[in-house]
Structures are given as C-alpha cells and as structure tokens.
Design an enzyme around this catalytic site. Structure first.
Site, PDB file in Angstrom:
ATOM      1  N   SER A  42       0.830  -1.207   0.000  1.00  0.00           N
ATOM      2  CA  SER A  42       0.000   0.000   0.000  1.00  0.00           C
ATOM      3  C   SER A  42       0.866   1.260   0.000  1.00  0.00           C
ATOM      4  O   SER A  42       1.650   1.463  -0.910  1.00  0.00           O
ATOM      5  CB  SER A  42      -0.967  -0.028   1.180  1.00  0.00           C
ATOM      6  OG  SER A  42      -1.950   0.967   1.057  1.00  0.00           O
ATOM      7  N   ASP A  89      -1.238   6.656  -4.639  1.00  0.00           N
ATOM      8  CA  ASP A  89      -0.219   5.849  -3.977  1.00  0.00           C
ATOM      9  C   ASP A  89       0.034   4.572  -4.800  1.00  0.00           C
ATOM     10  O   ASP A  89      -0.646   4.341  -5.807  1.00  0.00           O
ATOM     11  CB  ASP A  89      -0.628   5.547  -2.531  1.00  0.00           C
ATOM     12  CG  ASP A  89      -1.765   4.543  -2.408  1.00  0.00           C
ATOM     13  OD1 ASP A  89      -2.494   4.349  -3.387  1.00  0.00           O
ATOM     14  OD2 ASP A  89      -1.929   3.979  -1.308  1.00  0.00           O
ATOM     15  N   ASP A  92      -0.661   1.412  -4.755  1.00  0.00           N
ATOM     16  CA  ASP A  92      -1.713   0.459  -5.124  1.00  0.00           C
ATOM     17  C   ASP A  92      -3.018   1.140  -5.510  1.00  0.00           C
ATOM     18  O   ASP A  92      -4.053   0.485  -5.650  1.00  0.00           O
ATOM     19  CB  ASP A  92      -1.937  -0.578  -4.017  1.00  0.00           C
ATOM     20  CG  ASP A  92      -2.537  -0.001  -2.747  1.00  0.00           C
ATOM     21  OD1 ASP A  92      -2.267   1.171  -2.448  1.00  0.00           O
ATOM     22  OD2 ASP A  92      -3.272  -0.724  -2.040  1.00  0.00           O
TER      23      ASP A  92
END
Length: 574
Positions: free
Chosen positions: A130, A281, A283
């Site tokens: 993430s 970001d 993901d």
C-alpha cells in the site's frame, strides 16, 4: 539472493539490521502481512508470502468445498518481487485445490476488491505494501464481500498463518494446464469502469489536472477514468511509467499524503497552469492533492484529506439538496480519528452517520456490507487520503476520490471560486477545525520496544492536562484485559487512546501505534467557533494546535527518556 544479503550484513557488521531481520516473525495483521523485503522471518520474502498464502488456503478450507470452488482473485502492483509473489500465491492456492483468477498485469487494490464480488470469488489477494515505503512489500487479503476480515475471523486467519508448518506448491504452468489458474483482465476492467462512471455528480469538466500514478497502479484506475470522463489531464512524464525502484520517492517514502512526495506533481501542475495536482499511492487506493489557492496565480498548495473530505461531503450534499434527494436514510461514514467537521456537516443536512470507527477502512466496509439498503451510502473517508462512494467496493479507491475531487473543482471553477474560499464558507458556518497528523518512526527491535514502553507508560500514568487544557476524559478503545502491562501487544485491535480536551469534545488528541508499519501516530484536532473574524479564529486555533503539539512531545520524551520526532501532515494554505 537471501544468503548474499545475510553475508553482506555480517560483512558490514550491521548487527541491528541483522537482529531485526531474525529476532521475531513478521507481524501478521488482520489484512495479511507487510514490511521490509529481505531475508529472515521478520521480512517479506518467498517464505513469509508462502506462509500467508498457505494460511489463507487453510482459512478457506474451513468454509467447506463450496468455498474452495469459488476461487481467489490475485492481483499485484509494481513493487519489487510482486510478480514473483503473485505467481507463488497462485502456486500455493493450486496445490491446495483452489483456483486463482490472476490479473494480466498490475492493477489497483480497489479493482481487486471489486473483482472479488464481480467474479463471486471467496477471497482476493493483492501483492502490495500500500502506502508503505518503497523498501516494503506485502500480502493483503480480502474476503468474499470485497472487504478485509474483522473480528473474530481476523484472529483465526492470523493464528493459521503463524502455525503454518508446510507450504504446498504446484508449478505455475501445471496449475494453468489443470485450469487452476485463469488469467483475467479486460472484462473485469470494463465492468469496474462502468461502475465508476455511474458515480458522476456533475457534467462540467472545466478543471485542468496534473496527475502522477507514482510509477504504479494509479495508471490503471485513476488516470483512465479521469480521461474517460473527459477531464483535461496531463501526466507527469518522469513518473508515468511503472518502475519498481520508485525514483520519484522522497527518501524511501511513496505515500502522497506527504506533501514532499506530492511535490514533483505540484510543481509540474504549476508549470502547466493546472487547477489541481493529483498523485495516487502505489496500489491506487489513495490520492494526495494540491489545489490552486489564489486567483491570477498558478500556485498550488497541498491540502490534507480532512479538509478535502469535508469539502467533498458538503459539495455532495449541497447538490443532492438542490435535487431534492436529501433524506434521513442517507449515510456517511468515517473513522473517529478523522475530522469532526464532516459530522457537523452531515448533522446540518439531517442525514445519518457513523463516525466513531477504529482506524482502518475494513471497519467502514463492514458498515456498508451490513446496511439494509447500501444504495443509501453516499460517502466515506479516513484522514490518510482514503475516500469511497458507491457500494460496489468495500475499500477506499483513489479513482473514486480523484473523480469526485475533479468534479468538485470544476463545479467551483465555473463559479469563479477556489477550494480555499469554499472551505472558508464552511468554516464560517460550522466553526474552524485544525487537524494535524504526526507520524513518528520507530526502527528495528529497539523501536518496537520504544512503542511498547510508550503506550504502557501512557496508560499507567495518563496526563491530567495537555498544553494547559484539562483532560475531560480518556477514551481507550483497547480491551481492558489487553491494557494490562503483562498482556499488552502494541497495535492490537482497539489500541487507540484519545484525550478529550474540551467540554464539547471538539478539541482532542488521539494516539495509536500503527498496525502495519514500525511507527506510532498522533491525530490532533483543535477547534474554534467563528463569530465574525475567521482570520483571527484561524490564528488562535492554529496557535493552540502548536501548543498541544509541544506538550504532546514533552509527555512522550518523559516516558521514553529520549527525543523522537515525526513527519507532520497539515494543510499549507492557511
């Protein structure tokens, strides 16, 4: 690969890093695992990813043969070894008699969440860390509703992973030949984008946008939907292509909630005369943004998720009110750590809300999943740049957030209005909030020990006042039994402490250790009523926030016996 890394650490006499790699098993969170890539049980590698995949297989096995038949969707972003880890996950699933639906390239986490429900799979796995630093990777697990598991299932998953003794594997090509791996792509993409398109609120597309996918999955969700919706989008060239090394990182940070990570996109936006700069970001589940804050100037300024979300909610409800669609059954959701301003807005429009959830979007997804009519869900957010609308994803989505922000800025631009002016109107009506997030890093075994020491100390001797403000009450969300020093595990579900610093509870300080990174955080909220001079109130409230910050760190230093300071996330336009 791993042997040479260990030999190199020994050669360098980097005993702290070596100790951290081996002194414990990597923390297994409710959504899987994430951490530094490398050798050892406290790192992300083929062994620890294999354990997570095998644990998931055993978790599914307990739900019977029908669960196994439904299969698991597997996806990845661009980080190092992600493709290798995705292949391994499919091999482990196949060896356990579970089919996998593997995306044909990188995809965003929210599309994975969508795909689980669209394909009626039993679960989904995203190979991602993430918004963690570029040194990290991970295994993120979603259940059949497209959301992450919550108690008691989360504890069951963690227990299974910890106790994995054997990792079963079937060669990838053999698994494909036996029909245990199916490659997916275009059909799911088109269904996902169709749902995104249905969320459009206004027809105007006047905003000019500078965009960066930060070398990763934002190029598969936020960018294509912005273009398909007809926005004028220009991509930052040096961050346009997928790159596992993330050359656009700030230090090792690739989290756009940090304005330093967003800065290249911001500067690019100023150069091309953009109205806003957006950066997703790795993901694609979050975005950070900078906005035009002065007329007749190309200057763009970073604004935090708390302010963006408050403006978005006010925008959504204002449009719905004009259309006569506002009703009590509409629901907005947020985590408790995020700004109270959004709840004030919801109350004024007479809609329903849930605003006391623990940190983590899985809790928001659970609320939506259990709604009698999920079509009444209109908006959710958390302060770490996560937003969602629509009931087809039980997670945050950078694409949904980006389109909502772009439509809002277009709508404001057509009225010759800036987001700062819009927020000032909101503050005049509801009062001025200053929300600041602090992220304090704690590295290695020593850092973990510092975290445990701090939260044990804070509970043993909580402050009676902070910055001269009386602590009216303390809200501790951790189970009472787990608060006992002998039972305390940092980052367990509910490990959040809030100090209420005003009678109306609008001034407060919440702190918690991260469940996914070696760090702890503070969520500061200061507030002042506005009766005329907004500028004066802003200064008074901002000054109060600075005093609370100083007092907060004094308390921390006293408990730890040393000074540690963190990154500070706040809006710059004030």
């Amino acid at each position: 690969l791993y042997r040479s890394e260990i030999e190199n650490l020994i050669k360098k006499e980097d005993w702290k890093k070596l100790e951290d790699s081996f002194y414990t098993h990597i923390r297994i969170g409710t959504g899987g695992i994430r951490g530094n890539i490398g050798a050892g049980p406290n790192r992300i590698n083929l062994r620890t990813i294999g354990e997570a995949a095998q644990g998931l297989c055993q978790f599914i096995e307990d739900f019977g043969p029908e669960a196994k038949k439904k299969g698991v969707v597997v996806s990845r972003e661009v980080r190092k070894h992600s493709e290798e880890f995705a292949t391994l996950t499919c091999e482990v699933l196949a060896a356990n008699g579970i089919k996998s639906f593997l995306f044909d390239g990188i995809r965003s986490t929210p599309e994975l969440s969508f795909a689980v429900r669209y394909l009626k799979a039993i679960a989904g796995v995203q190979l991602t860390a993430s918004h963690n630093p570029r040194t990290d990777n991970g295994f993120k697990f979603f259940w059949t509703d497209g959301g992450q598991v919550v108690p008691p299932l989360d504890l069951k998953f963690m227990d299974l992973v910890i106790n994995v003794k054997e990792i079963k594997r079937m060669e990838f090509e053999d698994a494909k030949a036996k029909g245990l791996v199916e490659i997916i792509g275009k059909e799911v993409d088109e269904a996902y984008f169709k749902k995104l398109h249905e969320l459009s609120l206004v027809k105007t597309r006047s905003a000019k946008i500078a965009f960066s996918p930060l070398h990763s999955a934002g190029s598969t969700n936020a960018l294509p939907i912005l273009k398909a919706e007809g926005f004028d989008v220009t991509v930052l060239p040096e961050q346009a292509e997928p790159d596992e090394n993330f050359p656009g990182a700030y230090r090792d940070y690739i989290n756009p909630e940090f304005e330093q990570v967003l800065e290249p996109t911001t500067k690019f936006g100023e150069k091309i005369g953009a109205d806003l700069a957006l950066c997703t970001d790795p993901d694609g589940c979050r975005f950070g943004a900078a906005f035009r804050v002065r007329k007749n100037s190309n200057e763009l300024q970073y604004i935090t998720a708390n302010e963006i979300a408050s403006a978005m909610l006010y925008f959504i409800l204002s449009l719905m009110k004009e259309q006569g669609k506002v009703k009590k059954d509409l629901l907005y959701i947020k985590i408790f750590a995020s700004t109270t301003l959004a709840t004030d807005i919801a109350k004024s429009f007479g809609i329903s809300f849930v605003d006391d959830l623990l940190v983590g979007y899985k809790w928001i997804g659970q609320v939506v999943e259990h709604m009698e009519n999920s079509k009444n869900f209109i908006f959710s957010f958390e302060d770490t740049c996560g937003y969602c609308r629509g009931d087809f994803i039980h997670d945050k989505d950078g694409a949904i957030g980006a389109v909502t922000a772009a439509e809002m800025i277009s709508w404001l631009k057509d009225q010759n209005k800036l987001i700062t002016e819009y927020l000032d109107e909101i503050y005049q009506r509801y009062g001025y909030y200053r929300n600041v997030l602090y992220q304090v890093e704690a590295y290695g075994k020593e850092g973990f020990e510092d975290i445990v020491k701090f939260y044990k100390g804070l509970r043993a001797n909580p402050p009676k006042e902070i910055a001269g403000l009386k602590v009216y009450r303390i809200i501790d969300r951790l189970d009472e039994n787990l608060r006992k020093p002998e039972n305390y595990i940092a980052g367990a579900t509910g490990d959040e402490i809030t100090f209420i610093l005003s009678e109306d509870e609008r001034i407060r300080l919440l702190t918690r250790p991260s469940g996914t990174q070696p760090q702890f955080k503070y969520y500061l909220q200061a507030f002042g009523k506005v009766d005329g001079n907004l500028g004066k109130v802003k200064k008074e409230v901002d000054d109060l926030a600075e005093k609370i910050e100083s007092s907060m760190y004094e308390i921390q230093d006293k408990i730890l016996g040393k000074k540690m300071r963190g990154l500070k996330i706040r809006s710059r336009w004030l």
